[in-house]
Design a protein around this motif. Structure first.
Motif, mmCIF file in Angstrom:
data_model
loop_
_atom_site.group_PDB
_atom_site.id
_atom_site.type_symbol
_atom_site.label_atom_id
_atom_site.label_comp_id
_atom_site.label_asym_id
_atom_site.label_seq_id
_atom_site.Cartn_x
_atom_site.Cartn_y
_atom_site.Cartn_z
ATOM 1 N N ARG A 173 -7.697 -1.148 1.546
ATOM 2 C CA ARG A 173 -7.662 0.372 1.463
ATOM 3 C C ARG A 173 -6.991 0.804 0.398
ATOM 4 O O ARG A 173 -7.347 2.074 -0.029
ATOM 5 N N ALA A 174 -6.280 0.086 -0.437
ATOM 6 C CA ALA A 174 -5.788 0.654 -1.706
ATOM 7 C C ALA A 174 -6.860 0.513 -2.764
ATOM 8 O O ALA A 174 -7.038 1.609 -3.529
ATOM 9 N N GLU A 218 -4.717 -4.413 3.727
ATOM 10 C CA GLU A 218 -3.877 -3.196 2.876
ATOM 11 C C GLU A 218 -4.738 -3.309 1.562
ATOM 12 O O GLU A 218 -5.036 -1.990 1.042
ATOM 13 N N MET A 241 1.105 -6.800 -0.792
ATOM 14 C CA MET A 241 0.089 -6.427 0.412
ATOM 15 C C MET A 241 -0.726 -7.601 0.799
ATOM 16 O O MET A 241 -0.787 -8.603 0.313
ATOM 17 N N LEU A 263 0.848 -1.223 0.062
ATOM 18 C CA LEU A 263 -0.122 -0.030 -0.010
ATOM 19 C C LEU A 263 1.056 1.169 0.115
ATOM 20 O O LEU A 263 1.835 1.192 1.144
#
Length: 210
Positions: A169-170, A166, A162, A140
């Motif tokens: 979130r990306a 993560e 990741m 990330l």
């Protein structure tokens, strides 16, 4: 693959993706797609993210390449691939007929497998009105905030790249409508499922071809 944005997409293994849309065929990191259906026509574009063995297969490149194929690679791969058509650095923009591409950084934040100084890449490109983001092998990173895409191919192995949380979130940072987890296998399926469970947007866990 119920979502129309996934039309024409095949995942082979690792980060190897093929997209066929509007008569154009793009391969990212071709590797291991050795079934006859995967090679029934030459690629129009081959995008390489970095030179690790499971991302850079000269055999697969040769099988897919014709005199018309455009090969794009990181500038740091000039020694391994002297005859690429375009060598790019993170942040470079390439505008070709019917194909615009942005080279994105791809690197580890707290691991040594994919160092930032290597200049390895992910890619943002548009085909047939659909914008794709192939993140490459990466953690990330802040640069993902600058991406806007319809489909995001995000690695989720949780060791070299990741993990599922993560990657979720990306996906939020890049505004993807659909996420396709890549770089996962039976041993890391928990990370792919964690990504799917973390998001309200569509997550497509594709079956590997080839």
């Amino acid at each position: 693959m119920p979502h129309q944005l996934l039309s024409g997409i095949t995942w082979f293994r690792g980060s190897s993706i093929r997209i066929r849309r509007d008569g154009v065929e793009v391969h990212v990191d071709p590797y291991g797609g050795d079934d006859a259906a995967s090679h029934d026509r030459p690629a129009d574009f081959i995008l390489l993210t970095h030179p690790h063995y499971d991302n850079f297969s000269e055999e697969d490149i040769d099988r897919l390449r014709s005199s018309e194929t455009v090969v794009i690679a990181p500038a740091s791969m000039k020694k391994q691939l002297t005859d690429a058509d375009h060598f790019l650095r993170p942040g470079d923009v390439l505008q070709l007929k019917d194909f615009d591409l942005l080279a994105m950084p791809a690197y580890n934040v707290d691991k040594r497998y994919h160092p930032a100084e290597a200049g390895w890449l992910g890619y943002v490109f548009t085909l047939g009105g659909v914008t794709y983001y192939h993140a490459g092998d990466t953690d990330l990173i802040d640069a993902m905030m600058s991406v806007r895409c319809d489909v995001a191919f995000l690695p989720v192995d949780g060791h070299y790249t990741m993990n599922g949380a993560e990657a979720a979130r990306a996906a939020e940072l890049c505004g993807a409508e659909v996420v396709v987890p890549i770089r996962w296998s039976e041993s890391t399926a928990d990370e792919a499922h964690a990504l799917a469970e973390s998001l309200s947007i569509d997550v497509a866990l594709l079956e590997r071809a080839g």
